[in-house]
Write a protein that holds these residues in place. Structure first.
Motif, short mmCIF file in Angstrom:
data_model
loop_
_atom_site.label_atom_id
_atom_site.label_comp_id
_atom_site.label_asym_id
_atom_site.label_seq_id
_atom_site.Cartn_x
_atom_site.Cartn_y
_atom_site.Cartn_z
N LEU A 94 0.83 -1.21 0.00
CA LEU A 94 0.00 0.00 0.00
C LEU A 94 0.86 1.26 0.00
CD1 LEU A 94 -2.92 -0.86 2.46
CD2 LEU A 94 -3.08 -0.35 0.02
N ILE A 95 1.99 1.21 0.67
CA ILE A 95 2.87 2.38 0.73
C ILE A 95 3.74 2.45 -0.52
CG2 ILE A 95 4.76 3.45 2.01
CD1 ILE A 95 3.56 2.09 4.53
N TYR A 96 4.31 1.32 -0.92
CA TYR A 96 5.20 1.27 -2.09
C TYR A 96 4.53 0.41 -3.16
CZ TYR A 96 8.55 2.79 1.42
OH TYR A 96 9.19 3.48 2.42
N LEU A 97 3.69 1.02 -4.01
CA LEU A 97 2.93 0.28 -5.01
C LEU A 97 3.83 -0.43 -6.01
CD1 LEU A 97 0.04 2.81 -5.65
CD2 LEU A 97 -0.06 0.67 -4.39
N HIS A 98 4.97 0.12 -6.30
CA HIS A 98 5.86 -0.47 -7.30
C HIS A 98 6.52 -1.76 -6.79
CE1 HIS A 98 8.33 2.23 -4.84
NE2 HIS A 98 9.34 1.41 -5.10
N ASP A 99 6.42 -2.07 -5.50
CA ASP A 99 6.99 -3.30 -4.94
C ASP A 99 6.01 -4.47 -4.96
OD1 ASP A 99 9.38 -2.08 -4.43
OD2 ASP A 99 8.99 -1.75 -2.29
N SER A 100 4.85 -4.31 -5.58
CA SER A 100 3.82 -5.35 -5.48
C SER A 100 4.26 -6.68 -6.10
CB SER A 100 2.52 -4.88 -6.12
OG SER A 100 2.73 -4.63 -7.50
N GLY A 101 5.11 -6.65 -7.12
CA GLY A 101 5.56 -7.89 -7.73
C GLY A 101 6.94 -8.33 -7.27
N ARG A 102 7.47 -7.71 -6.25
CA ARG A 102 8.84 -7.97 -5.83
C ARG A 102 8.93 -8.78 -4.52
NH1 ARG A 102 12.17 -2.71 -5.64
NH2 ARG A 102 13.80 -4.24 -5.31
N LEU A 103 7.97 -9.63 -4.28
CA LEU A 103 8.01 -10.45 -3.06
C LEU A 103 9.22 -11.37 -3.05
CD1 LEU A 103 6.66 -11.34 -0.43
CD2 LEU A 103 5.35 -12.99 -1.74
N VAL A 104 9.58 -11.91 -4.21
CA VAL A 104 10.75 -12.79 -4.29
C VAL A 104 12.02 -12.02 -3.97
CG1 VAL A 104 12.10 -14.27 -5.84
CG2 VAL A 104 9.62 -14.31 -5.93
N ASP A 105 12.10 -10.76 -4.41
CA ASP A 105 13.26 -9.93 -4.07
C ASP A 105 13.32 -9.66 -2.57
OD1 ASP A 105 13.84 -9.82 -6.75
OD2 ASP A 105 12.85 -7.87 -7.06
N PHE A 106 12.13 -9.46 -1.98
CA PHE A 106 12.10 -9.20 -0.54
C PHE A 106 12.54 -10.42 0.26
CE2 PHE A 106 9.81 -9.09 3.55
CZ PHE A 106 10.31 -7.91 4.05
N LEU A 107 12.11 -11.60 -0.14
CA LEU A 107 12.42 -12.82 0.60
C LEU A 107 13.81 -13.37 0.30
CD1 LEU A 107 9.01 -14.66 0.34
CD2 LEU A 107 9.90 -13.34 2.25
N GLY A 108 14.38 -13.01 -0.83
CA GLY A 108 15.70 -13.53 -1.20
C GLY A 108 16.83 -12.73 -0.58
N GLY A 109 18.04 -13.27 -0.71
CA GLY A 109 19.23 -12.57 -0.22
C GLY A 109 19.44 -12.75 1.27
N SER A 110 20.35 -11.93 1.79
CA SER A 110 20.66 -12.02 3.22
C SER A 110 19.57 -11.33 4.04
CB SER A 110 22.01 -11.38 3.50
OG SER A 110 21.96 -10.00 3.16
N LEU A 111 19.54 -11.63 5.31
CA LEU A 111 18.51 -11.10 6.20
C LEU A 111 18.77 -9.63 6.47
CD1 LEU A 111 16.04 -11.95 7.93
CD2 LEU A 111 17.62 -12.22 9.82
N THR A 112 17.81 -8.81 6.13
CA THR A 112 17.91 -7.37 6.37
C THR A 112 17.00 -7.00 7.53
OG1 THR A 112 16.15 -6.88 4.80
CG2 THR A 112 18.40 -6.93 3.93
N LEU A 113 17.10 -5.76 7.97
CA LEU A 113 16.26 -5.31 9.08
C LEU A 113 14.76 -5.39 8.76
CD1 LEU A 113 16.11 -4.16 11.95
CD2 LEU A 113 16.22 -1.88 10.93
N PRO A 114 14.33 -4.93 7.57
CA PRO A 114 12.89 -5.07 7.28
C PRO A 114 12.43 -6.53 7.24
CG PRO A 114 13.89 -3.54 5.74
CD PRO A 114 15.00 -4.13 6.54
N GLN A 115 13.28 -7.41 6.73
CA GLN A 115 12.92 -8.83 6.72
C GLN A 115 12.81 -9.36 8.13
OE1 GLN A 115 16.13 -10.39 4.41
NE2 GLN A 115 14.85 -10.62 2.58
N PHE A 116 13.73 -9.00 8.99
CA PHE A 116 13.68 -9.45 10.38
C PHE A 116 12.41 -8.96 11.06
CE2 PHE A 116 14.49 -8.72 14.89
CZ PHE A 116 14.79 -10.01 15.30
#
Length: 187
Positions: A94-116
């Protein structure tokens, strides 16, 4: 059955007195082996009596219906964590509309603060939710409720009140921290 002494001091005085004197009141010999065996017999007898007294005082309220609630509670735990994450991901989109298809980017990679904050921290808020769901399952099934009432243990309302005390702290804290994690943009 021998009456148990009321305090610890009386307990040890009773044991030492029983070790030092025979039944008729005469002083026993100084045989260390005999004192040890009397001490161990006396101590074990007192422990057995105390355990028997405790078993009479503390009711056992576990029923076989709890075996049904355990897997249900374990299943509700990851579902609760997933529900928290879905809420936080929906806030983020809702805040970042352009991230709607980037769930895989959010879950991938090393653990970041937002992921934690949105994936790991909801584990704490999911614990009371899952336990309350298991408790509710035992209350919904009439036979389980009846078996619980016969055991004369804590009732549904008492258990739910205890879990609500924990949930009143952990669930709002989880929602607040997860919301903070959802406010971070993806890198």
């Amino acid at each position: 059955m021998i009456a148990l002494p009321s305090s610890e001091r009386e307990f040890w005085r009773h044991i030492l007195t029983e070790m030092a004197y025979d039944v008729d009141g005469t002083r026993k010999g100084a045989s260390l082996g005999r004192h040890k065996s009397i001490f161990h017999r006396t101590l074990h007898r007192h422990v057995r009596e105390i355990r028997a007294r405790e078993q009479l005082r503390i009711p056992r309220y576990w029923t076989w219906w709890h075996l049904l609630a355990i897997p249900f509670t374990w299943a509700m735990f990851p579902l609760s964590v997933f529900a928290y994450f879905q809420i936080f991901w929906a806030m983020h989109v809702l805040i970042y509309l352009h991230d709607s298809g980037r769930l895989v980017d959010f879950l991938g990679g090393s653990l970041t603060l937002p992921q934690f904050l949105t994936l790991v921290f909801p584990v704490f808020g999911a614990i009371p939710v899952a336990l309350m769901a298991g408790n509710t399952l035992l209350w919904i099934i009439p036979w389980a409720r009846q078996a619980q009432a016969e055991k004369k243990g804590p009732c549904f309302a008492q258990r739910h009140a205890e879990l609500m005390k924990i949930a009143r702290i952990l669930v709002p804290l989880t929602l607040a921290v997860g919301t903070i994690g959802a406010l971070f943009p993806l890198a």
